[in-house]
Design a protein around this motif. Structure first.
Motif, PDB file in Angstrom:
ATOM      1  N   GLY A 207     -10.015  20.844   2.418  1.00  0.00           N
ATOM      2  CA  GLY A 207      -9.966  22.240   2.020  1.00  0.00           C
ATOM      3  C   GLY A 207     -10.959  23.138   2.696  1.00  0.00           C
ATOM      4  O   GLY A 207     -11.080  24.310   2.341  1.00  0.00           O
ATOM      5  N   GLY A 208     -11.665  22.622   3.687  1.00  0.00           N
ATOM      6  CA  GLY A 208     -12.589  23.460   4.436  1.00  0.00           C
ATOM      7  C   GLY A 208     -13.841  23.787   3.645  1.00  0.00           C
ATOM      8  O   GLY A 208     -14.047  23.319   2.519  1.00  0.00           O
ATOM      9  N   PRO A 209     -14.731  24.616   4.222  1.00  0.00           N
ATOM     10  CA  PRO A 209     -15.976  24.983   3.537  1.00  0.00           C
ATOM     11  C   PRO A 209     -15.700  25.800   2.279  1.00  0.00           C
ATOM     12  O   PRO A 209     -14.974  26.796   2.323  1.00  0.00           O
ATOM     13  CB  PRO A 209     -16.730  25.816   4.587  1.00  0.00           C
ATOM     14  CG  PRO A 209     -15.657  26.321   5.502  1.00  0.00           C
ATOM     15  CD  PRO A 209     -14.610  25.256   5.532  1.00  0.00           C
ATOM     16  N   MET A 210     -16.239  25.340   1.164  1.00  0.00           N
ATOM     17  CA  MET A 210     -16.092  26.029  -0.129  1.00  0.00           C
ATOM     18  C   MET A 210     -14.611  26.246  -0.475  1.00  0.00           C
ATOM     19  O   MET A 210     -14.245  27.246  -1.091  1.00  0.00           O
ATOM     20  CB  MET A 210     -16.832  27.370  -0.108  1.00  0.00           C
ATOM     21  CG  MET A 210     -18.332  27.244   0.109  1.00  0.00           C
ATOM     22  SD  MET A 210     -19.181  28.830   0.212  1.00  0.00           S
ATOM     23  CE  MET A 210     -18.841  29.486  -1.437  1.00  0.00           C
ATOM     24  N   GLN A 211     -13.762  25.300  -0.056  1.00  0.00           N
ATOM     25  CA  GLN A 211     -12.313  25.343  -0.324  1.00  0.00           C
ATOM     26  C   GLN A 211     -11.677  26.639   0.178  1.00  0.00           C
ATOM     27  O   GLN A 211     -10.690  27.124  -0.380  1.00  0.00           O
ATOM     28  CB  GLN A 211     -12.036  25.174  -1.819  1.00  0.00           C
ATOM     29  CG  GLN A 211     -12.362  23.786  -2.348  1.00  0.00           C
ATOM     30  CD  GLN A 211     -11.891  23.585  -3.775  1.00  0.00           C
ATOM     31  OE1 GLN A 211     -11.893  24.507  -4.582  1.00  0.00           O
ATOM     32  NE2 GLN A 211     -11.489  22.369  -4.085  1.00  0.00           N
ATOM     33  N   SER A 212     -12.218  27.195   1.257  1.00  0.00           N
ATOM     34  CA  SER A 212     -11.702  28.451   1.790  1.00  0.00           C
ATOM     35  C   SER A 212     -10.344  28.296   2.456  1.00  0.00           C
ATOM     36  O   SER A 212      -9.654  29.288   2.689  1.00  0.00           O
ATOM     37  CB  SER A 212     -12.696  29.046   2.788  1.00  0.00           C
ATOM     38  OG  SER A 212     -12.958  28.137   3.846  1.00  0.00           O
ATOM     39  N   THR A 213      -9.940  27.067   2.788  1.00  0.00           N
ATOM     40  CA  THR A 213      -8.626  26.829   3.388  1.00  0.00           C
ATOM     41  C   THR A 213      -7.804  25.843   2.553  1.00  0.00           C
ATOM     42  O   THR A 213      -6.895  25.201   3.072  1.00  0.00           O
ATOM     43  CB  THR A 213      -8.772  26.281   4.816  1.00  0.00           C
ATOM     44  OG1 THR A 213      -9.463  25.015   4.773  1.00  0.00           O
ATOM     45  CG2 THR A 213      -9.548  27.245   5.694  1.00  0.00           C
ATOM     46  N   TYR A 214      -8.138  25.728   1.286  1.00  0.00           N
ATOM     47  CA  TYR A 214      -7.466  24.768   0.416  1.00  0.00           C
ATOM     48  C   TYR A 214      -6.145  25.362  -0.060  1.00  0.00           C
ATOM     49  O   TYR A 214      -6.029  25.879  -1.174  1.00  0.00           O
ATOM     50  CB  TYR A 214      -8.365  24.428  -0.766  1.00  0.00           C
ATOM     51  CG  TYR A 214      -7.956  23.188  -1.540  1.00  0.00           C
ATOM     52  CD1 TYR A 214      -7.875  21.957  -0.921  1.00  0.00           C
ATOM     53  CD2 TYR A 214      -7.666  23.261  -2.900  1.00  0.00           C
ATOM     54  CE1 TYR A 214      -7.520  20.819  -1.626  1.00  0.00           C
ATOM     55  CE2 TYR A 214      -7.313  22.129  -3.618  1.00  0.00           C
ATOM     56  CZ  TYR A 214      -7.240  20.911  -2.971  1.00  0.00           C
ATOM     57  OH  TYR A 214      -6.883  19.786  -3.667  1.00  0.00           O
ATOM     58  N   VAL A 215      -5.131  25.265   0.790  1.00  0.00           N
ATOM     59  CA  VAL A 215      -3.850  25.882   0.495  1.00  0.00           C
ATOM     60  C   VAL A 215      -3.079  25.042  -0.529  1.00  0.00           C
ATOM     61  O   VAL A 215      -3.414  23.893  -0.815  1.00  0.00           O
ATOM     62  CB  VAL A 215      -3.022  26.062   1.783  1.00  0.00           C
ATOM     63  CG1 VAL A 215      -3.677  27.066   2.712  1.00  0.00           C
ATOM     64  CG2 VAL A 215      -2.815  24.734   2.498  1.00  0.00           C
ATOM     65  N   TYR A 216      -2.021  25.635  -1.038  1.00  0.00           N
ATOM     66  CA  TYR A 216      -1.258  25.039  -2.132  1.00  0.00           C
ATOM     67  C   TYR A 216      -0.660  23.695  -1.742  1.00  0.00           C
ATOM     68  O   TYR A 216      -0.673  22.745  -2.534  1.00  0.00           O
ATOM     69  CB  TYR A 216      -0.149  26.013  -2.547  1.00  0.00           C
ATOM     70  CG  TYR A 216       0.478  25.715  -3.879  1.00  0.00           C
ATOM     71  CD1 TYR A 216       0.060  26.359  -5.030  1.00  0.00           C
ATOM     72  CD2 TYR A 216       1.528  24.800  -3.996  1.00  0.00           C
ATOM     73  CE1 TYR A 216       0.652  26.111  -6.258  1.00  0.00           C
ATOM     74  CE2 TYR A 216       2.117  24.526  -5.214  1.00  0.00           C
ATOM     75  CZ  TYR A 216       1.674  25.183  -6.345  1.00  0.00           C
ATOM     76  OH  TYR A 216       2.249  24.919  -7.565  1.00  0.00           O
ATOM     77  N   ALA A 217      -0.121  23.591  -0.533  1.00  0.00           N
ATOM     78  CA  ALA A 217       0.527  22.341  -0.116  1.00  0.00           C
ATOM     79  C   ALA A 217      -0.467  21.192  -0.035  1.00  0.00           C
ATOM     80  O   ALA A 217      -0.124  20.038  -0.346  1.00  0.00           O
ATOM     81  CB  ALA A 217       1.215  22.534   1.235  1.00  0.00           C
ATOM     82  N   VAL A 218      -1.696  21.466   0.377  1.00  0.00           N
ATOM     83  CA  VAL A 218      -2.720  20.419   0.418  1.00  0.00           C
ATOM     84  C   VAL A 218      -3.085  19.984  -0.997  1.00  0.00           C
ATOM     85  O   VAL A 218      -3.273  18.794  -1.275  1.00  0.00           O
ATOM     86  CB  VAL A 218      -3.963  20.923   1.177  1.00  0.00           C
ATOM     87  CG1 VAL A 218      -5.099  19.911   1.083  1.00  0.00           C
ATOM     88  CG2 VAL A 218      -3.625  21.186   2.639  1.00  0.00           C
TER      89      VAL A 218
END
Length: 285
Positions: free
Chosen positions: A223-234
């Motif tokens: 999900g990247g740093p601080m879940q900044s890229t934690y998209v729904y599909a992941v």
């Protein structure tokens, strides 16, 4: 039709039905599903912070990536809609990245490009600019995924190009005789005549962006740093295959389907105010 029908029943309809059933069960892949009613949906809408976070990141990704991709695709399509020598080669060269754009290899290359010691920072260093770790910075990590999605514009561009080819040249010639400048011709001829194609690309872009998975999973793991890229599909994938909460993951999938269906329906309802169909004379006024 029997081969297609058998494939549809076994590979599409049956898994859909199974997923809907499992969304009402407690199922871990390691034991038999146990009926739990609406417990999974109650958990989703009852305050699951990870669900809210992943949905907000996905919505932000859609809001940024879809307009940029449409704008860039239309611009490139207009540049390629010319009768110039060697234009077929240029169209092929521009479209080629889309053939490999969704692969894991390209995502890994993108990660190297935007890393702290990546190619982007090397280029910036030539101009005396000190770069940053683009994918490790929560303020820019999602932007790298948006850029990758925008770069994968080939299919959208080809559809725009086909739409541009269908616009009668007589309209432009008449407007030129009347003294209309290129910008005016674009807003009063190109956009109205291209609005059905724009609407088609818009709907497909929204659906595809909500399903974005590979880039986030490969470029920014966890999900990247601080879940900044934690998209729904992941989030859905981790619930299913990392935490083995298959019932909960199935419920998440149906919630995603409902969200995309509602947005698609709203697009169709709103299209009557700005999409022009020559056959029935509808369109923006």
């Amino acid at each position: 039709m029997s081969p297609w029908l058998v494939g549809f029943l076994l590979l599409t309809l049956w898994p859909i039905g199974q997923s809907f059933y499992l969304s009402f069960t407690d199922y871990s892949l390691l034991s038999q599903p146990v009926w739990s009613g609406g417990a999974n949906y109650a958990k989703i809408f009852g305050g699951d912070p990870t669900f809210k976070k992943s949905l907000s990141v996905t919505v932000a990704f859609v809001l940024y990536s879809v307009p940029l991709k449409l704008l860039f695709s239309l611009l490139v399509a207009m540049l390629l809609n010319r009768n110039l020598r060697g234009m077929s080669f240029y169209r092929t060269a521009v479209y080629f990245p889309s053939l490999i754009g969704g692969s894991v290899a390209v995502a890994a290359l993108w990660r190297n490009m935007f890393g702290k010691d990546g190619y982007v920072n090397h280029v910036l260093a030539w101009f005396g600019i000190e770069g940053t770790g683009w994918i490790s910075n929560p303020d820019t990590a999602l932007g790298t995924l948006v850029l990758l999605n925008t770069w994968q514009f080939g299919s959208t561009m080809v559809i725009f190009l086909a739409g541009l080819k269908q616009i009668p040249q007589e309209l432009y010639e008449s407007a030129s005789v009347d003294g209309a400048r290129p910008i005016r011709r674009f807003y009063h001829i190109t956009l109205p005549m291209l609005s059905p194609v724009l609407f088609f690309n818009l709907v497909l872009g929204i659906i595809g962006s909500f399903q974005m998975f590979t880039a986030s999973f490969v470029i920014t793991p966890r999900g990247g740093p601080m879940q900044s890229t934690y998209v729904y599909a992941v989030f859905l994938y981790e619930k299913a295959f990392k935490h083995f909460q298959m019932g909960y993951a199935s419920a998440l999938a149906w919630v995603l389907l409902a969200i995309v269906a509602v947005l698609t329906a709203l697009n169709f309802l709103g299209s009557r105010y700005w999409v022009f169909y020559e056959s029935d004379g509808r369109g923006a006024k």
